[in-house]
Motif scaffolding. Structure first.
Motif, short mmCIF file in Angstrom:
data_model
loop_
_atom_site.label_atom_id
_atom_site.label_comp_id
_atom_site.label_asym_id
_atom_site.label_seq_id
_atom_site.Cartn_x
_atom_site.Cartn_y
_atom_site.Cartn_z
N ASP A 181 -43.12 68.59 -2.11
CA ASP A 181 -42.54 67.95 -0.98
C ASP A 181 -42.98 66.57 -0.98
N LEU A 182 -44.13 66.37 -1.14
CA LEU A 182 -44.46 64.87 -1.07
C LEU A 182 -43.71 64.02 -1.98
N GLY A 183 -43.47 64.54 -3.12
CA GLY A 183 -42.61 63.53 -3.89
C GLY A 183 -41.27 63.29 -3.27
N ILE A 184 -40.67 64.43 -2.98
CA ILE A 184 -39.19 64.43 -2.29
C ILE A 184 -39.24 63.46 -1.02
N GLY A 185 -40.44 63.53 -0.51
CA GLY A 185 -40.44 62.77 1.04
C GLY A 185 -40.67 61.41 0.39
N CYS A 186 -41.10 60.99 -0.59
CA CYS A 186 -41.23 59.49 -0.98
C CYS A 186 -39.98 59.20 -1.09
N ILE A 187 -38.97 59.94 -2.17
CA ILE A 187 -37.67 59.57 -2.29
C ILE A 187 -36.96 59.25 -0.99
N ALA A 188 -37.06 60.34 -0.10
CA ALA A 188 -36.33 60.40 1.12
C ALA A 188 -36.86 58.99 2.00
N VAL A 189 -37.71 58.64 2.17
CA VAL A 189 -38.23 57.44 2.91
C VAL A 189 -37.78 56.14 2.07
N GLY A 190 -38.26 56.01 0.74
CA GLY A 190 -37.79 54.90 0.03
C GLY A 190 -36.18 54.65 -0.31
N CYS A 191 -35.77 55.53 -0.41
CA CYS A 191 -34.14 55.48 -0.82
C CYS A 191 -33.10 55.63 0.30
N PRO A 192 -32.88 54.63 1.07
CA PRO A 192 -32.04 55.06 2.19
C PRO A 192 -30.65 55.17 1.86
N ASN A 193 -30.40 54.82 0.51
CA ASN A 193 -28.87 54.72 0.29
C ASN A 193 -28.45 55.87 -0.45
N LEU A 194 -29.48 56.94 -0.63
CA LEU A 194 -29.35 58.10 -1.34
C LEU A 194 -28.13 58.86 -1.08
#
Lengths: 682, 505
Positions: A181-194
């Motif tokens: 979850d931590l990694g996914i959380g980083c992506i979720a926060v860092g990539c707003p255009n996902l």
């Protein structure tokens, strides 16, 4: 260097055409405008050798070709930095063929393609770590797509590195099992255009991570959480995503019907939902999904054993569902009836391996849905010609029909297909009771692209020749164990189907070198399987090698007549050859060594090569730099030095040591088919 | 465990010799079912001891009764069918059970052996991490404790005085010889049922002392409260939440209880039990009694070593509550809204917490201070274990709290655990990589002839030596990761059951 010359000629022909239109120009190569040359380059797509020939015309052509190229799929990573200095405007880099990819390589990619790179595919490549990804994140600020799937040892650091890429839109982390979850959380926060995220098989991902993604990435269109530990807790958040179109949750055992029943709000934008292998999904769950997601088009319920199709009758007919997969579900005629009543806009239906599919059920379905495009009734063993007559009489616009192992069909039914389905492009009749008459009538399907008639022991040249004459678009032909086929039939195919890309003639024992000489006319051929064709010799393989320069996969197992001469030709011409199966051939050390010089070769299976010594094998392994997978007999494990094996493994190659006994003679296809049917009956 | 006790409003004391409290506790846990059962078994007893002389039997029965009454210990389970005794023939010593016990012991010893072995092997590594060594040692000690307890109880089942008389009638003993027992509490309670046995009190003391160490080994889920009533000296810090004595929950009307007020010095005194001969102080009466043995043979008799039993009239003891000596405190009896403290331990902890300096500082965070050492221990258990950290620096003890925080604020990111990043040595690796890269670009720029991804280029350059394979670099990286793995789970080599428990300690 024959092929290059040939290609040069081709280009010159093109240029001469230009010259005729502009007769004033004296020096044609120098005075052509860039726009014109770019247009030409745009059209040189299907054969990579064409582009090479183009760049060899002159210095300026070379430069132009370098500027024009956007996509690159290199075979080896060690030359990558030099390649990238030439091609500085690559935007899509596919590194899936590079088995070993170090952080240093990634760092050099990052510095060489800093602003142009938009998409990078690292799926399956080994050796790189999060440090390489961090380099990409630092320098490639335009990166929009990354694929780091199938790296079971990659953890949250990689996800955190991806989280630093602000413009990132599409992330695939499938089977990165250590990501949590931590990694996914980083992506979720860092990539707003996902827009796309796949965490398929990331078992460390739970509701918390998925929920955070749903909260932070509101632009998300496609989400794949297959084989994770998610439960119903994260569903409300996902369903509130304003742009979600595709949601895949294959094999999520934590999801049950209640999850959807208690869901207050559905997703209006959702178009595709994959719930295959969700064992706890039942009728009520499916019903509430369909009610809450009114715009759903694709629904995959494969292997949801507790779903009963008849429940769908409760639905109002406003359902927009167009594509349903019910593979492996229990289906009844009444269930199919209610399905056809409720899903009025059905276009695609898959009933593969469903128990309980009968003529009645099929007739009911096709009577309602005349514009069905795809139908899959693989292994529905109880359907007969009656079903076929119902299908063909109503579904005239059928494009794909898969009927593998429907053994009760007869030539009358096949005749109906040929008569009534002119739009058919894909037809799978593997393991059917197809005879010449039936095959001949299938020639009426002029648009066939893929035809699979493997294990149809009764067909002969008389059936195949009409196909060759009337199906010019054919790309894929499967004649596995079609023992009645001879050179005559194959020559008709080779003449009539210039676009042929794949042909499987395994165990067609009447095939000889002549067939291969005919097939060498099909310049697009890239997959050739002639396993167990005892009459084929090196001459045939040489002809194929010289004619089919795009050949990438060759299976000549048990072709005992194939020897070193074939290897010489392959080494000379087949620079795209990636996979070869050589077991039981008469190849010696020399042939193997020459073959090993092919830089493109990645996957080799060589069991029971009587002419090959451990020394020759070891040398070949050392020479072949691009190897990723080698299958060898386990007796060589002792005779080849361990250090050498380790060295080859360190270059990214994996060894598969087989221990199969030498098979002296091969069983006949009739016997083989009988045995396979006996297995089914048991 | 703490929670359960708190909810029930029961106070347990490390000083199990407080008779007053013992009575109350046993009352509060007086379970009608179990008492019925006990009486039943007692009533049925005669038919299984036909050979006993009446007096003998009587005294035995008296003992039994007293034990059952005062302790209500319930190593027996209330629902245990007393009729079972009739089915099992007396003198049924089960060699299979014994064998399985022994093999369990053997396995246990092997575990400790491998643990100690690993400590030896990794001695060098431990020099840099003394805390980890301490953890391992603690683990070994605990294992050994467990082994000793098992050994004693296994041997206890063979004691002739028990074997021939009570085995058949006592379900607890059957439990003992049952292969699946593993709760040392049960053993202890069991042993106490036979105080007249010559060596029993020694076992008892030994077991109790061991218990202090073995306490943390208890299962994460608390056993039924009847198991832990008064017999278990539980570590002080487990009682923190309940020991301020919630008299208000009792709603005792004023005047219905006696109020005692201890002096400050008395409260802060480290010892409550003093040797009458040499004056040495002890925290526990049991320790004092053990100490007394050194002063002469008269202290070695079972009677002297036995736990002083309660006076027959102690049940009628008036309810006692305590007052804090600090004037103005709400817990002081002069206060208008006086709220009495329940036990002496409550007084001690209350006084230290509310009216003393906080002299114990956490050795991990160096920020939190405590006046009660048990509080410090409790804090240190969790200090630094807020492993869920946000990029803003806030830490959370729970993952869902962190994710709630991240979801709430813009730009906050979950932070990866620090040791993970450190172990992979990112900084060092990056430096090295950029240096290498510098060499690269020059290299390739000069070798124009090698440019080209075409087939021919690849063929020609096959012999070209590429500086690509930085094996040294790769090796460094792999080494780093290996280190991390070790750090991540220091108990990886210990059987899973133990890894779990050690995590709690």
């Amino acid at each position: 260097m024959e092929p290059e010359k040939r290609m040069d000629k081709r280009i010159r022909v093109d240029l001469n055409l230009e010259l005729e239109q502009n007769p004033i120009i004296i020096s044609p190569f120098e005075s052509l405008s860039e726009e014109v040359l770019f247009l030409i380059l745009d059209l040189l797509n299907w054969n990579p050798l064409d582009r090479k020939s183009f760049s060899l015309v002159s210095r300026s052509f070379y430069k132009l070709e370098s500027c024009h190229r956007r996509w690159l799929t290199p075979l080896r990573s060690d030359l990558l930095p030099s390649i990238l200095t030439r091609y500085s405007s690559i935007s899509h880099l596919n590194l899936t063929l590079c088995s070993r990819l170090t952080d240093v390589t990634l760092a050099s990619i990052a510095s060489l393609l800093s602003s142009s790179l938009r998409s990078i595919n690292l799926s399956g490549s080994r050796s790189y770590t999060h440090k390489g990804i961090e380099c990409l994140a630092d320098k490639c600020f335009n990166l929009e797509e990354i694929d780091v799937s199938i790296r079971v040892d990659l953890g949250d650091e990689v996800a955190a590195a991806i989280g630093k890429m602000v413009k990132m839109e599409r992330v695939n982390m499938g089977r990165c099992r250590k990501v949590t979850d931590l990694g996914i959380g980083c992506i979720a926060v860092g990539c707003p255009n996902l827009k796309l995220l796949s965490v398929k098989g990331c078992v460390g991902v739970t509701d918390l991570g998925v929920k955070l993604v749903a909260v932070k990435c509101t632009k998300l269109k496609s989400l794949d959480v297959s084989f994770t530990m998610i439960t119903k807790k994260c569903l409300p958040a996902i369903m509130q995503l304003p742009n979600l179109e595709e949601f895949c949750m294959t094999g999520c055992l934590g999801i049950d019907s209640k999850a959807f029943v208690i869901l207050k709000q559905g997703c209006n934008t959702l178009q595709a939902l994959d719930m295959s292998n969700c064992e706890h999904m039942t009728d009520s769950g499916v019903l509430s999904i369909l009610q809450k997601c009114p715009n759903l088009f694709h629904l995959n319920l494969a292997s949801c054993s507790s779903v009963n199709v008849s429940i769908l009758s409760g639905l109002k007919s406003m359902c927009k569902l167009g594509s349903i997969k019910l593979d492996g579900c229990k289906v009844t005629a009444s269930g199919l009836k209610s399905l056809s009543n409720s899903c009025i806009s059905l276009k695609e239906l898959s009933l593969s391996k469903c128990l309980g599919v009968t003529d009645e059920g099929i007739s009911v379905i096709v009577a309602k849905h005349k514009d069905l495009v795809k139908l899959d009734v693989t292994c529905c063993r109880y359907i007969t010609d009656e079903s076929l007559s119902a299908i063909t009489s109503s579904c005239t616009s059928l494009v794909s029909l898969r009927m593998e192992s429907c053994t009760k069909l007869s030539s009358k039914g096949f005749w109906l297909i040929g008569q009534c389905c002119p739009k058919l492009e894909e037809l799978d009749l593997t393991d059917n009771d197809l005879d010449d008459e039936g095959l001949r009538s299938l020639a009426g399907c002029h648009n066939l692209v893929s035809l699979k008639i493997g294990i149809c022991l009764r067909i002969t040249d008389n059936g195949l020749i009409p196909i060759g004459h009337s199906c010019p678009r054919l790309q894929e032909l499967d004649l596995y164990r079609a023992i009645g086929i001879t050179d005559k039939g194959v020559s008709a195919i080779a003449d009539g189907c210039p676009h042929l890309e794949m042909i499987n003639m395994a165990y067609c024992t009447n095939i000889s070198d002549e067939s291969l000489k005919f097939l060498s006319k099909c310049s697009k051929l890239c997959i050739l399987e002639i396993r167990g064709c005892l009459q084929v010799s090196s001459a045939g393989i040489s002809a194929i090698a010289a004619g089919c320069l795009l050949l990438s996969k060759l299976d000549v197992k048990k072709c005992c007549e194939v020897n070193d001469a074939a290897m010489f030709s392959l080494a000379r011409y087949s620079h795209n050859l990636r996979q070869i199966h050589l077991s039981y051939c008469s190849v010696t050390d020399a042939g193997l060594l020459v073959l090993a010089c092919l830089g493109s070769l990645q996957n080799v299976t060589m069991l029971h090569l009587s002419g090959v010594s451990p020394k020759g094998l070891a040398t070949a392994l050392l020479m072949c730099h691009g190897l990723t997978k080698v299958k060898m007999h386990s007796s060589f494990k002792l005779s080849i030095p361990q250090a050498l094996i380790e060295h080859v493994e360190s270059r990214g190659c994996s060894f598969h040591w087989m221990n199969k006994p030498f098979q002296v003679d091969f069983e006949s296809s009739e016997l083989w088919k009988q045995q396979s049917h006996d297995l089914f009956v048991e | 465990m703490k929670q359960t006790i708190g909810e029930l409003g029961i106070e347990l004391s490390s000083d199990s010799k407080m008779d007053l409290k013992l009575t109350r506790n046993s009352e509060s846990f007086h379970n009608p079912n179990s008492s019925n059962y006990n009486l039943n078994s007692f009533n049925q007893a005669p038919q299984y001891f036909p050979n006993l002389s009446p007096t003998n039997f009587l005294s035995r029965a008296e003992n039994l009764q007293q034990n059952l009454k005062t302790k209500s210990t319930n190593t027996f389970e209330p629902n245990l069918n007393s009729g079972m005794a009739t089915q099992n023939p007396p003198l049924d010593w089960d060699p299979h059970a014994m064998l399985s016990n022994l093999s369990f012991l053997e396995q246990k010893i092997h575990e400790v052996q491998s643990l100690v072995q690993s400590i030896i092997e990794q001695q060098a590594e431990f020099s840099s991490r003394p805390s980890e060594l301490a953890t391992r040692q603690q683990l070994a000690t605990a294992d050994l404790t467990c082994i000793i307890i098992q050994l004693i109880s296994t041997a206890g089942s063979l004691l002739p005085s028990i074997k021939n008389t009570l085995l058949s009638n006592n379900p607890a003993l059957r439990q003992l010889v049952n292969p699946d027992f593993n709760n040392n509490l049960k053993c202890e309670g069991l042993m106490r049922n036979f105080p007249e046995t010559a060596k029993n009190s020694e076992y008892e003391d030994l077991l109790r002392n061991l218990d202090n160490e073995a306490d943390w080994m208890k299962e994460p889920n608390p056993p039924p409260e009847s198991d832990i009533v008064d017999t278990n000296p539980i570590d002080e810090h487990d009682l923190k939440e309940s020991d301020d004595g919630d008299a208000e929950r009792e709603h005792l009307p004023p005047g219905s209880y006696i109020v005692l007020q201890l002096e400050k010095e008395e409260i802060l005194a480290p010892h409550t039990h003093f040797c009458v001969i040499c004056g040495k102080g002890f925290k526990r009466d049991a320790n004092l009694r053990m100490h007394m043995r050194g002063h002469g043979d008269e202290y070695k008799t079972p009677a002297a070593l036995a736990k002083p039993s309660k006076e027959p009239g102690s049940d009628a003891h008036p309810v006692t509550r305590y007052s804090c000596p600090f004037v103005g405190c709400k817990r002081n009896k002069e206060h208008k809204k006086f709220q009495p403290l329940k036990t002496i331990l409550c007084v001690k902890n209350h006084y230290k917490r509310s009216h003393c300096d906080k002299s114990y500082t956490c050795s991990r965070c160096h920020a939190k201070k405590f006046s009660v050492i048990a509080d410090l221990k409790t804090h240190e258990k969790h200090c630094g274990r807020d492993k869920w950290q946000c990029s803003c620096g806030t830490t959370f003890s729970r993952k869902d709290k962190l994710f709630g925080h991240v979801a709430l604020f813009q730009g906050h990111t979950p932070a990866l655990p620090m040791d993970e990043v450190k172990a992979s040595g990112s900084g060092q690796g990056n430096d090295e990589m950029t240096e290498d890269l510098g060499g690269y670009n020059g290299n390739f720029a000069s070798e124009e002839c090698l440019t080209g991804m075409d087939v021919k280029g690849i063929d020609e350059s096959r012999a070209y030596f590429s500086p690509m394979n930085f094996d040294g670099f790769g090796a460094l990286d792999e080494f780093g990761r290996g280190g991390f793995d070790l750090e991540d789970n220091p108990f990886a080599f210990i059987p899973s059951g133990f890894g779990q428990r050690s995590g709690d300690s």
